[in-house]
Design a protein around this motif. Structure first.
Motif, PDB file in Angstrom:
ATOM      1  N   ASP A   1      40.089 129.129  80.201  1.00  0.00           N
ATOM      2  CA  ASP A   1      41.437 129.666  79.971  1.00  0.00           C
ATOM      3  C   ASP A   1      41.790 129.677  78.486  1.00  0.00           C
ATOM      4  N   ARG A   2      41.122 128.812  77.705  1.00  0.00           N
ATOM      5  CA  ARG A   2      41.379 128.731  76.264  1.00  0.00           C
ATOM      6  C   ARG A   2      40.279 129.414  75.457  1.00  0.00           C
ATOM      7  N   GLY A   3      39.415 130.154  76.152  1.00  0.00           N
ATOM      8  CA  GLY A   3      38.381 130.915  75.456  1.00  0.00           C
ATOM      9  C   GLY A   3      37.190 130.097  75.003  1.00  0.00           C
ATOM     10  N   ILE A   4      36.941 128.927  75.630  1.00  0.00           N
ATOM     11  CA  ILE A   4      35.814 128.079  75.245  1.00  0.00           C
ATOM     12  C   ILE A   4      34.705 128.229  76.281  1.00  0.00           C
ATOM     13  N   PRO A   5      33.557 128.743  75.924  1.00  0.00           N
ATOM     14  CA  PRO A   5      32.454 128.902  76.881  1.00  0.00           C
ATOM     15  C   PRO A   5      32.006 127.551  77.445  1.00  0.00           C
ATOM     16  N   GLY A   6      31.587 127.560  78.694  1.00  0.00           N
ATOM     17  CA  GLY A   6      31.164 126.326  79.348  1.00  0.00           C
ATOM     18  C   GLY A   6      30.070 125.573  78.624  1.00  0.00           C
ATOM     19  N   PRO A   7      28.977 126.244  78.186  1.00  0.00           N
ATOM     20  CA  PRO A   7      27.908 125.521  77.491  1.00  0.00           C
ATOM     21  C   PRO A   7      28.383 124.837  76.206  1.00  0.00           C
ATOM     22  N   LEU A   8      29.313 125.475  75.504  1.00  0.00           N
ATOM     23  CA  LEU A   8      29.849 124.873  74.280  1.00  0.00           C
ATOM     24  C   LEU A   8      30.745 123.690  74.628  1.00  0.00           C
ATOM     25  N   LEU A   9      31.597 123.872  75.629  1.00  0.00           N
ATOM     26  CA  LEU A   9      32.504 122.814  76.065  1.00  0.00           C
ATOM     27  C   LEU A   9      31.732 121.582  76.521  1.00  0.00           C
ATOM     28  N   ALA A  10      30.624 121.793  77.186  1.00  0.00           N
ATOM     29  CA  ALA A  10      29.842 120.685  77.746  1.00  0.00           C
ATOM     30  C   ALA A  10      29.384 119.706  76.674  1.00  0.00           C
ATOM     31  N   LYS A  11      29.173 120.190  75.442  1.00  0.00           N
ATOM     32  CA  LYS A  11      28.660 119.343  74.369  1.00  0.00           C
ATOM     33  C   LYS A  11      29.766 118.702  73.523  1.00  0.00           C
ATOM     34  N   MET A  12      31.021 119.077  73.755  1.00  0.00           N
ATOM     35  CA  MET A  12      32.105 118.599  72.900  1.00  0.00           C
ATOM     36  C   MET A  12      32.397 117.119  73.107  1.00  0.00           C
ATOM     37  N   GLN A  13      32.784 116.473  72.015  1.00  0.00           N
ATOM     38  CA  GLN A  13      33.232 115.088  72.087  1.00  0.00           C
ATOM     39  C   GLN A  13      34.490 115.013  72.949  1.00  0.00           C
ATOM     40  N   PRO A  14      34.618 113.994  73.808  1.00  0.00           N
ATOM     41  CA  PRO A  14      35.815 113.868  74.645  1.00  0.00           C
ATOM     42  C   PRO A  14      37.114 113.922  73.846  1.00  0.00           C
ATOM     43  N   ALA A  15      37.123 113.290  72.660  1.00  0.00           N
ATOM     44  CA  ALA A  15      38.340 113.285  71.850  1.00  0.00           C
ATOM     45  C   ALA A  15      38.723 114.688  71.419  1.00  0.00           C
ATOM     46  N   PHE A  16      37.735 115.500  71.040  1.00  0.00           N
ATOM     47  CA  PHE A  16      38.031 116.858  70.599  1.00  0.00           C
ATOM     48  C   PHE A  16      38.511 117.702  71.771  1.00  0.00           C
ATOM     49  N   VAL A  17      37.944 117.478  72.953  1.00  0.00           N
ATOM     50  CA  VAL A  17      38.397 118.194  74.146  1.00  0.00           C
ATOM     51  C   VAL A  17      39.841 117.826  74.459  1.00  0.00           C
ATOM     52  N   MET A  18      40.174 116.537  74.323  1.00  0.00           N
ATOM     53  CA  MET A  18      41.548 116.105  74.591  1.00  0.00           C
ATOM     54  C   MET A  18      42.534 116.780  73.644  1.00  0.00           C
ATOM     55  N   ILE A  19      42.163 116.864  72.373  1.00  0.00           N
ATOM     56  CA  ILE A  19      43.037 117.520  71.396  1.00  0.00           C
ATOM     57  C   ILE A  19      43.234 118.984  71.774  1.00  0.00           C
TER      58      ILE A  19
END
Length: 335
Positions: free
Chosen positions: A144-162
């Protein structure tokens, strides 16, 4: 719970009505829609907190003077009233102290471009550490925010929360160059050639989040994910509470939202305490000595997230314990 601070610490209308158009985010006012007795309890709790109400204060100690402004990072045309209130101060202060100034923002952007570890995990992925249902819900929120799943999967939890902490309405407003109180103050300080000084290094939030255990990081990410529903209305409600000068009520509002989602009360309180310790109290204690040292050289202005000002561990109370007299200068935006 962490989402609350990320949204405010980076905070209309009648019952069940839409918020006014001057706020960047729109939706029903969720606080005003609560039952009368629930609102009364929340107000009672909020008003019992030291400096729980108000937006601008002056601290004095002998001839020393500090003007302190509790900011809201959400773009809102009502902030103009606050800027008009403090406009004359720029001709008197030696510097404006903020959480992060233009130099820190530039350093953060550079670091994120050069250091992939700030944004991405190298030894695991989110699907590895999250239950499947949570990962699927998170992937949908990312899409919904334009972030592809493969990219999101590697993100740090803190950055995802932000990322999840900012509803689409706020992201769109920020992309157009709009800013909250802090951005407006920085712009005015720049215009009047007042030095801008950061209260902390550019990577403070990432360093704070690195201190979380994986268990706590997952719990906070799950809480943030659960709170993404009605994000626009939630942000608009918090902006309205800020405009009313009801800063501590923002905290109580988020507590109530978590309880209404069905989160266990003990877990809600645990995450509240953890969030307060990591993102508010500890940072406040590191700021106050620097603020006092600067104020000894001449009057200064301090602008930081409004929740940093309230409570026994707030900047105002810490100054009072060091012998400063704190007086409110502006309690609400007066709309």
């Amino acid at each position: 719970m962490l989402r609350k601070i990320l949204r405010s610490a980076m905070l209309l209308g009648s019952l069940f009505g839409p918020v006014a158009s001057h706020a960047a985010c729109s939706g029903a006012n969720l606080f005003d829609a609560l039952p009368r007795e629930v609102r009364a309890t929340m107000l009672e709790r909020a008003h019992a907190v030291t400096h729980g109400q108000g937006l601008v204060w002056r601290a004095t100690k002998g001839r020393q003077s500090i003007l302190l402004i509790g900011t809201n990072h959400v773009p809102d045309s009502r902030h103009i009233a606050l800027l008009q209130e403090v406009q004359a101060e720029f001709g008197r202060v030696k510097a404006l102290y903020v959480e992060a100034g233009p130099d820190e923002e530039a350093a953060l952007q550079k670091a994120m471009a050069e250091r992939t570890d700030l944004m991405f995990m190298t030894d695991k992925t989110l699907p590895d550490i999250l239950p499947e249902a949570d990962w699927q819900a998170l992937r949908k929120a990312g899409k919904d925010r334009g972030i592809p799943g493969p990219l999101l999967a590697k993100m740090q939890p803190a950055f995802v929360m932000i990322t999840l902490a900012m509803p689409r309405c706020m992201i769109e407003a920020l992309q157009t160059g709009q800013g909250g109180v802090d951005k407006r103050l920085i712009a005015e300080a720049t215009r009047q050639h007042v030095p801008i000084v950061a209260l902390e290094p550019y990577d403070t939030l990432f360093r704070v989040m690195d201190g979380l255990s994986q268990e706590d990081a997952i719990a906070m990410l799950q809480s943030t994910l659960a709170a993404t529903e009605d994000g626009d209305a939630t942000m608009a409600t918090m902006a309205d509470l800020y405009a009313r000068g009801e800063v501590q009520l923002i905290w109580e509002f988020e507590r109530q939202q978590a309880l209404e989602r069905g989160d266990p009360p003990a877990e809600v309180e645990r995450q509240l305490a953890l969030t307060h310790s990591l993102l508010i109290a500890g940072r406040n204690r590191s700021w106050v000595p620097e603020i006092e040292e600067a104020a000894a050289k001449g009057p200064i202005m301090v602008a930081a997230g409004a929740l940093h000002m309230v409570g026994e561990d707030g900047v105002l109370a810490l100054l009072e314990r060091d012998g400063w007299k704190v007086s409110p200068q502006m309690r609400k935006l007066g709309f």
